[in-house]
Design an enzyme around this catalytic site. Structure first.
Site, short mmCIF file in Angstrom:
data_model
loop_
_atom_site.label_atom_id
_atom_site.label_comp_id
_atom_site.label_asym_id
_atom_site.label_seq_id
_atom_site.Cartn_x
_atom_site.Cartn_y
_atom_site.Cartn_z
N LYS A 21 40.16 38.62 34.82
CA LYS A 21 39.32 39.49 35.63
C LYS A 21 39.26 40.87 34.97
O LYS A 21 40.31 41.46 34.63
CB LYS A 21 39.94 39.59 37.03
CG LYS A 21 38.97 39.87 38.14
CD LYS A 21 39.72 39.74 39.46
CE LYS A 21 38.84 40.01 40.64
NZ LYS A 21 39.62 40.15 41.86
C1 E4P Z 1 37.97 39.94 44.92
O1 E4P Z 1 38.09 39.47 43.83
C2 E4P Z 1 38.66 41.16 45.38
O2 E4P Z 1 40.01 41.00 45.05
C3 E4P Z 1 38.60 41.34 46.87
O3 E4P Z 1 37.64 40.47 47.44
C4 E4P Z 1 38.45 42.75 47.32
O4 E4P Z 1 38.39 42.77 48.72
P1 E4P Z 1 38.60 44.12 49.57
O5 E4P Z 1 37.38 44.95 49.42
O6 E4P Z 1 38.79 43.63 50.97
O7 E4P Z 1 39.83 44.78 49.01
#
Ligand code: E4P
Length: 216
Positions: free
Chosen positions: A83
């Site tokens: 990522k």
């Molecule tokens: C996805 O890959 C992210 O880790 C996640 O969905 C972020 O979510 P949040 O905005 O609730 O922290």
């Protein structure tokens, strides 16, 4: 539609995997930090629990070190998907890791143009954050629709992974738009299953059945 669980907590992952409908996991540095354990240990455990992509995020911000960290993470297990944040360096790192056949998830996507760039870079997934856009009174789902249309226009194969999901409506709307993946917190997965009429209906069926004195 693929369902990923958005957590680095292995108990939550085990709980979701037991349902038999999970296709992968997404983590991020904040989620991993909450666990207070070495990242390698967490990721290896997750990869053994889930037969699908497990997103693990780099924390370097320059492309040389992003690639270095990405290669290290990818070396841990075949399920790892690296990522990377959508920055100038993240884009370059995406191109380099893609050339090495390493799957990537381009994260912190807040605009259709960012999504277009990462598709051109060969990203495996793009992660638009719907909840965080809704939080600042911008329409998160509009972004999903725009990206899907843009990708369809040109036949890009990057999968649209709807992230920052906060409630069942987000999952419903993502599915109606034809998003490839939704990454969902366990609390929302549980909400998807619930309907008061199901509970009331079941209670009545069982009460009626009890009166017959029969067993199956
Ligand atoms: C996805 O890959 C992210 O880790 C996640 O969905 C972020 O979510 P949040 O905005 O609730 O922290």
């Amino acid at each position: 539609m693929k369902f990923f669980i958005d957590t680095a907590n292995t108990d939550e992952i085990k709980d979701a995997v037991e349902l038999g409908i999970m296709d992968g996991v997404t983590t991020n540095p904040s989620l991993v930090a909450k666990e207070n354990r070495p990242i390698e240990e967490i990721l290896l455990e997750i990869c053994e629990l889930v037969d699908g992509p497990v997103s693990a995020e780099v924390t370097a911000t320059d492309h040389v070190h992003m690639v270095e960290e990405g290669l290290k993470l990818a070396d841990l297990h075949d399920n790892i998907c690296v990522k990377l944040p959508i920055t100038r360096d993240g884009l370059k790192a995406c191109v380099e890791l893609t050339a090495e056949d390493i799957p990537t998830n381009m994260t912190l996507c807040f605009s259709p143009m960012q999504a277009l760039l990462v598709a051109k870079a060969g990203a495996t997934f793009v992660s638009p954050f719907v909840g965080r856009l809704d939080d600042i009174a911008q329409d998160g789902m509009k972004l999903i629709g725009d990206i899907i249309q843009m990708y369809n226009n040109y036949g890009f194969t990057t999968e649209v992974l709807v992230a920052s999901i906060r409630n069942p409506i987000h999952v419903y709307q993502a599915a109606m738009l034809g998003a490839d993946v939704a990454t969902i917190p366990l609390s929302v997965i549980d909400m998807l299953l619930k309907h008061p009429l199901t509970d009331i209906g079941l209670e009545k069926f069982l009460a009626d059945w009890d009166k017959t004195g029969q067993t199956i």
